[in-house]
Design an enzyme around this catalytic site. Structure first.
Site: not given
Ligand code: GUN
Length: 282
Positions: A52, A96, A119
């Site tokens: 990211k 996350q 998100d």
């Molecule tokens: N953990 C697994 N997929 C995601 C996601 O799309 N966003 C976040 N914040 N955590 C995750």
């Protein structure tokens, strides 16, 4: 033989479009940063977080990394989110998941300002999406919509079966397919006659979280198959929820693992960040 839906290529196209958009926004004086918070050191999460941050650097937006110890309390995390909500330059906040078990994920998601919820997990974002109002869309499902559209798969009027009902993928996926005028069925662990049901799908979206679960007996000749799963098998090789070798000869199009859905999630996160920078009220 099925057409391979190339998520790596399509995500690259999207990131390149966003990179250009970021340049144009900068020229208008519109900039902003994505705050990425990780609690603990789960290795899979560390990879996602690094990807990211790299994607932010690629499209030209700033990322602010908060790598917090496993022992971080819920109160401390909520306080950090509160501070980031107030910070003018922060246009997106991403925590996350999963979080350590002593922290309530729902509470954390709800603490993020909906204006910065890149998100798309906040109940306000989910509610807006459900009634078709503009909001941040959950990244994996919106990435799958882009994969289908950019691969020339028609959605309208098609029967789409989504296997999985999680808040992150299954439920928003079904709603977005409905918004694209598909006829949608959601299947899950208690669904009866799963192979027969799946065999009716024109578009089968698999998000069960079980390695190589879906074989030929679940797939109609000519169906489009989207595999959301990602696992390491006994030989440490990446695989999805679908038995690729078995399903590929039957399907008309299929996503590989890796290189299918995975790269799209990050591209759509970047798209949400750019949308947030663009929409900032001044
Ligand atoms: N953990 C697994 N997929 C995601 C996601 O799309 N966003 C976040 N914040 N955590 C995750």
């Amino acid at each position: 033989m099925a057409k391979l839906i190339d998520g790596k290529k399509i995500s690259q196209e999207i990131k390149d479009e966003l990179k250009e958009k970021v340049v144009a926004l900068k020229a208008e004086g519109k900039t902003g940063a994505l705050a990425v918070i990780q609690v603990g050191e789960d290795p899979a999460s560390s990879v996602y977080v690094r990807n990211k941050k790299n994607a932010c650097a690629y499209i030209g937006i700033e990322s602010l990394a908060y790598e917090l110890p496993e022992s971080t309390t819920e109160e401390e995390l909520l306080k950090l989110i509160e501070e980031l909500n107030e910070k003018e330059k922060v246009r997106g906040i991403l925590v996350q998941l999963p979080l350590p078990s002593h922290i309530c994920e729902d509470k954390v998601i709800q603490a993020i300002s909906p204006e910065k919820d890149v998100d798309g997990f906040h109940p306000q974002s989910v509610g807006a999406m459900t009634i078709g109002e503009k909001s941040f869309l959950s990244c994996t499902p919106s990435g799958i919509i882009q994969l289908l559209k950019r691969s020339g798969v028609e959605i309208e009027g098609k029967h789409c079966v989504v296997i999985g009902r999680s808040n992150i993928v299954g439920k928003p996926m079904a709603l977005l397919m409905l918004r694209e005028n598909a006829t949608v069925t959601i299947a899950h662990s208690r669904t009866k006659n799963l192979p027969e049901l799946c065999k009716q799908a024109d578009i089968l979206i698999v998000a069960i979280g079980k390695p190589r679960f879906i074989g030929a007996e679940y797939v109609k000749e000519g169906a489009v198959v989207i595999d959301v799963g990602i696992h390491r098998d006994e030989n440490n090789k990446l695989c999805g929820d679908v038995k690729f070798d078995e399903v590929e000869p039957i399907a008309s199009a299929i996503t590989p693992v890796p290189g299918g859905v995975g790269p799209m999630t990050i591209a759509m996160l970047m798209s949400n960040c750019v949308q947030s920078i663009e929409e900032k009220r001044r």
